[in-house]
Motif scaffolding. Sequence first.
Motif, PDB file in Angstrom:
ATOM      1  N   MET A   1       0.815  -1.214   0.000  1.00 18.56           N
ATOM      2  CA  MET A   1       0.000   0.000   0.000  1.00 18.56           C
ATOM      3  C   MET A   1       0.847   1.261   0.000  1.00 18.56           C
ATOM      4  O   MET A   1       1.975   1.274   0.499  1.00 18.56           O
ATOM      5  N   VAL A   2       0.254   2.327  -0.529  1.00 19.06           N
ATOM      6  CA  VAL A   2       0.786   3.679  -0.366  1.00 19.06           C
ATOM      7  C   VAL A   2      -0.367   4.591   0.033  1.00 19.06           C
ATOM      8  O   VAL A   2      -1.531   4.295  -0.264  1.00 19.06           O
ATOM      9  N   PRO A   3      -0.085   5.703   0.728  1.00 17.54           N
ATOM     10  CA  PRO A   3      -1.146   6.682   0.984  1.00 17.54           C
ATOM     11  C   PRO A   3      -1.566   7.330  -0.329  1.00 17.54           C
ATOM     12  O   PRO A   3      -0.769   7.983  -1.001  1.00 17.54           O
ATOM     13  N   GLN A   4      -2.823   7.123  -0.712  1.00 16.83           N
ATOM     14  CA  GLN A   4      -3.306   7.581  -2.023  1.00 16.83           C
ATOM     15  C   GLN A   4      -4.525   8.464  -1.847  1.00 16.83           C
ATOM     16  O   GLN A   4      -5.404   8.184  -1.011  1.00 16.83           O
ATOM     17  N   ASP A   5      -4.575   9.522  -2.637  1.00 16.61           N
ATOM     18  CA  ASP A   5      -5.736  10.401  -2.623  1.00 16.61           C
ATOM     19  C   ASP A   5      -7.000   9.577  -2.895  1.00 16.61           C
ATOM     20  O   ASP A   5      -7.036   8.785  -3.841  1.00 16.61           O
ATOM     21  N   PRO A   6      -8.062   9.719  -2.066  1.00 12.49           N
ATOM     22  CA  PRO A   6      -9.247   8.862  -2.219  1.00 12.49           C
ATOM     23  C   PRO A   6      -9.897   8.958  -3.592  1.00 12.49           C
ATOM     24  O   PRO A   6     -10.267   7.935  -4.185  1.00 12.49           O
ATOM     25  N   THR A   7     -10.054  10.176  -4.116  1.00 14.05           N
ATOM     26  CA  THR A   7     -10.673  10.323  -5.439  1.00 14.05           C
ATOM     27  C   THR A   7      -9.806   9.692  -6.510  1.00 14.05           C
ATOM     28  O   THR A   7     -10.298   9.008  -7.424  1.00 14.05           O
ATOM     29  N   ASN A   8      -8.518   9.905  -6.431  1.00 14.58           N
ATOM     30  CA  ASN A   8      -7.582   9.308  -7.380  1.00 14.58           C
ATOM     31  C   ASN A   8      -7.681   7.784  -7.340  1.00 14.58           C
ATOM     32  O   ASN A   8      -7.761   7.119  -8.387  1.00 14.58           O
ATOM     33  N   ASN A   9      -7.686   7.219  -6.136  1.00 13.51           N
ATOM     34  CA  ASN A   9      -7.702   5.763  -5.961  1.00 13.51           C
ATOM     35  C   ASN A   9      -8.972   5.139  -6.527  1.00 13.51           C
ATOM     36  O   ASN A   9      -8.924   4.108  -7.209  1.00 13.51           O
ATOM     37  N   ARG A  10     -10.102   5.753  -6.244  1.00 14.37           N
ATOM     38  CA  ARG A  10     -11.390   5.121  -6.549  1.00 14.37           C
ATOM     39  C   ARG A  10     -11.885   5.415  -7.960  1.00 14.37           C
ATOM     40  O   ARG A  10     -12.815   4.751  -8.440  1.00 14.37           O
ATOM     41  N   LYS A  11     -11.300   6.390  -8.628  1.00 16.09           N
ATOM     42  CA  LYS A  11     -11.778   6.745  -9.961  1.00 16.09           C
ATOM     43  C   LYS A  11     -10.702   6.499 -11.023  1.00 16.09           C
ATOM     44  O   LYS A  11     -10.701   5.474 -11.699  1.00 16.09           O
ATOM     45  N   ILE A  12      -9.766   7.431 -11.151  1.00 15.78           N
ATOM     46  CA  ILE A  12      -8.834   7.357 -12.276  1.00 15.78           C
ATOM     47  C   ILE A  12      -7.910   6.145 -12.158  1.00 15.78           C
ATOM     48  O   ILE A  12      -7.632   5.460 -13.147  1.00 15.78           O
TER      49      ILE A  12
END
Length: 365
Positions: free
Chosen positions: A262-273
């Motif tokens: 895992m890495v800390p990922q922006d939620p919108t980035n992770n779930r969409k693009i």
Amino acid sequence: MACPPSRSRSASRAGKRSNTSRKSSNGLIARLLRPLVGKAAIAAYSAAAAAGSFALAPQLEGARHWAREKTQHWLQAQPLVRDAAHWQEDQQTRWANWQDDLLRLARQSRQSARPSSGSHGTGGGASQPTAPKGQASNKPPGVSDSFAQCAEQLPASAPLGLANVGASWMPVALCSDGFAVLYSGLSKTPIVTIERLNRHRLQHAAGQERTDRFYADARLRSAYKADLSDYQGSGYDRGHMAAAANQSTQVGMAQSFALSNMVPQDPTNNRKIWSKLEADVRKYAQRASGNVFVYTGPLFDSGAHTIGRNQVWVPSHLYKLVYDEQQQRAWAWVLPNDANATLGPPMSYASFVERTGRNFLPHLR
């Protein structure tokens, strides 16, 4: 003045008997109907309750799951519980290191007690070199120095090892059923994950149930790893590098939820693009006639900030490199780790190496 005619005693008794008989009959009817009405009411209530329970079962199960998750998160966020978990991890690491030291001492004792080999037993055979003091304890328990155990995840023409990155990254090789991870004890994240995808593997992956059970990787020393509390309240998702949807076995699925993936990922980035990019790569691998190797990892600009007690590095960008082994060509995407990232056309492998400094496929240059 004339008085009203009085009723006779016989007439009064007849009226009382009539009233009594009516009351008796009404009471008998009531006694007969009461059990029937009660049973009907109970049956109707039971049927309604059963129907309600059946209709609400998914909601109740969801509520129970939500309550369980919230309770676990709350407990894990408590300082006393978190400190106890860290203490337990430290004790496990010390125990593993202590066992390594004992084994090393036992090997040294056996070697010193072994008679020298030589002609007629008198020659001075060369003594076996011993590991430097403390070397065994510096190696994380349960991991190897190479990817020999999961070499099938890597292209034969492009092996990967700890020497691919500098020692300052504190690199560790981690093997799982469906992917390999070159991990950094410095950033507490993968440097790169590698997966071998093909049509057959993805057909099996389509039937796997997602577990969503994240956990700290017990193969790593506590000083090397992130834990669940680091991500709680951080504003970041626990972003998969090797995608869960690519795992073709239940073991691989479970392993993909280790925080070492895992890495800390922006939620919108992770779930969409990012989710769309993973799906697009799967579609390509399903159409390909051979193996497709997928390299995924984070990039850190200077001054990158951290989250949590263990100071997990937050990537500025994420990359995904796709290598079609049969066609001997590769392409990549490098996306910012934010909500405004857009998915444009891929870049060439040469551009990827120039942008990232990661030359995973030197035979292509």
